[in-house]
Each structure stands twice: as structure tokens, then as C-alpha cells.
Write a protein that holds these residues in place. Structure first.
Motif, PDB file in Angstrom:
ATOM      1  N   SER A 123      -6.179 -46.809  -6.852  1.00  0.00           N
ATOM      2  CA  SER A 123      -5.442 -45.552  -6.741  1.00  0.00           C
ATOM      3  C   SER A 123      -6.088 -44.449  -7.585  1.00  0.00           C
ATOM      4  N   GLU A 124      -5.897 -43.216  -7.151  1.00  0.00           N
ATOM      5  CA  GLU A 124      -6.439 -42.065  -7.882  1.00  0.00           C
ATOM      6  C   GLU A 124      -5.853 -41.994  -9.299  1.00  0.00           C
ATOM      7  N   ARG A 125      -4.598 -42.386  -9.430  1.00  0.00           N
ATOM      8  CA  ARG A 125      -3.936 -42.384 -10.737  1.00  0.00           C
ATOM      9  C   ARG A 125      -4.654 -43.314 -11.719  1.00  0.00           C
ATOM     10  N   ASP A 126      -4.997 -44.538 -11.267  1.00  0.00           N
ATOM     11  CA  ASP A 126      -5.689 -45.482 -12.140  1.00  0.00           C
ATOM     12  C   ASP A 126      -7.103 -45.013 -12.466  1.00  0.00           C
ATOM     13  N   LYS A 128      -8.150 -41.908 -12.738  1.00  0.00           N
ATOM     14  CA  LYS A 128      -8.037 -40.852 -13.743  1.00  0.00           C
ATOM     15  C   LYS A 128      -7.689 -41.442 -15.102  1.00  0.00           C
TER      16      LYS A 128
END
Length: 228
Positions: A123-126, A128
């Protein structure tokens, strides 16, 4: 045939990525539809492993490897089952070996197929989160801390490390060292399930739950504090 061979050579990277994604989908289906009830219960895992007779140990080792590659499978239950089946010492060794092999495979996959592949499964969250964390200080020591502190997405991190500047040797050493305390505690917990020492189990469960929650909420801040 010549055209087909040239086509396969030209797009072999994309074909391999597609096969890996298909493997993820199959593993997800098998896990959620068929084996979810097994992976929630150490006793059922033991029954499943023992059903393979003398090959049971290799089957369990493969389960440890697969749960790292398919990071949505709950590794903690399998680590507890390792202690439940083999005892604290051998259970810890088994989990460390299996998880290390799985992490090395993940690192190699990410290194070979690069960021486009990793961005499809992480995921993009992880992504970042790891970008921020790895910029705090020396990358190899940060990796050690991330794997040491419960609550952070460790198996996902292995994919990120494969596309980072972290050397393979440093990843293998520091990620393994960081995992050992948590694995040993999980194996010890699993071994004590047989003894029925409820007081010990409750103390371990409460302590690890508190540490895990702190890791989820304050993990990044804790790492910054330690490094600084």
C-alpha cells in the motif's frame, strides 16, 4: 514457435510478475476459504503438520516461508504453533530459519522486479511510512529496530528493502536479529499452552498486547527517540 519464444523473452519480467500475483490470489483464496480455521488454532496446525508424518517438519518450515511471502497470513499464530509443536528452543530455531528464508526470497523478488512490482502489492501508506522511517538514521540499525518493535508491518518491509539501497547482507543479518526476541517469546508462549500455566500465559499476552499497541501507535516515534 520463434515468434512465441521472442515474445516470452521480451515480456518475461511481466509474465513472472503476473505469475507471482496469481500465486498471491491463490494463497489468499486457500487461506480465507479453506485454512482460516486451521491457522487460528495451534492445535489444528499441529494436527495438520503431523498428518504428513516424517515430512511434517518440512511442511511446517514451508508454512513459515509462505507466511512471509504472502504477508497477509498471520505469522504470530504460526510462530506460537511452532513452540506448541516443537517446544521453545526448536520452535524458535524453526521459525527463525523459515522466516529468514522467506524474507530473503521476498527481498530477491523485490530486487529483481523493482518498484513497479512492489507498488502493486504494498500500500502507498506503508511505502510512505518506510520512506520516513529509513531516513531517520543508519538504515541497517533502523531495520533492526523495525523488526524488533512489535506492531510495524515487518513482512511488507522486506519488499521495500529489496528496492532500497540496503545491501542484501545487512538486510539478512539485521532483520533476523531484530526478529529473534519476538519469535522466542511467541515460541515460549506456544510451549506453555501445553503446560497449562495460565498465569504465565496471561502475563505474556497482556505484556505483548501492550507493546504491540504502542508499536502501532508510537512505533515511528519510538524509533526516532532511540536513534536520536
Amino acid at each position: 514457435m520463434k515468434f512465441m519464444r521472442e515474445y516470452l523473452l521480451k515480456y518475461k519480467a511481466y509474465i513472472v510478475i503476473l505469475l507471482i500475483i496469481i500465486l498471491f490470489l491463490i494463497a489468499g483464496y486457500e487461506y480465507y476459504e479453506k485454512y482460516f480455521y486451521v491457522l487460528k488454532d495451534p492445535e489444528r496446525i499441529k494436527e495438520y503438520v503431523m498428518s504428513f508424518g516424517k515430512f511434517g517438519y518440512l511442511v511446517f518450515l514451508m508454512m513459515q516461508i509462505i507466511q512471509v511471502i504472502a504477508f497477509f497470513i498471520p505469522g504470530e499464530i504460526i510462530q506460537i504453533a511452532s513452540g506448541y509443536i516443537y517446544g521453545t528452543f526448536l520452535g524458535t530455531i524453526t521459525s527463525v530459519v523459515g522466516i529468514t528464508i522467506g524474507s530473503i526470497i521476498v527481498y530477491g523478488i523485490a530486487y529483481r522486479f523493482g518498484r513497479p512490482f512492489v507498488e502493486k502489492i504494498v500500500s502507498e501508506r506503508d511505502l510512505k511510512l518506510f520512506h520516513r522511517i529509513l531516513e531517520i538514521g543508519s538504515m541497517k540499525y533502523i531495520i533492526f529496530l523495525v523488526y524488533l518493535i512489535p506492531g510495524l508491518p515487518k513482512d511488507v518491509l522486506a519488499y521495500f528493502c529489496g528496492i532500497s539501497d540496503l545491501k542484501f547482507k545487512d538486510f539478512a543479518i539485521y532483520s533476523t536479529l531484530g526478529r529473534i526476541p519476538g519469535i522466542a517469546i511467541s515460541s515460549y508462549f506456544g510451549a506453555n499452552l501445553i503446560s497449562g500455566n495460565n498465569v504465565t500465559l496471561i502475563i505474556i499476552a497482556i505484556t505483548m498486547s501492550i507493546i504491540f499497541i504502542l508499536g502501532v501507535i508510537k512505533g515511528e516515534r519510538i524509533i526516532k527517540s532511540i536513534v536520536h
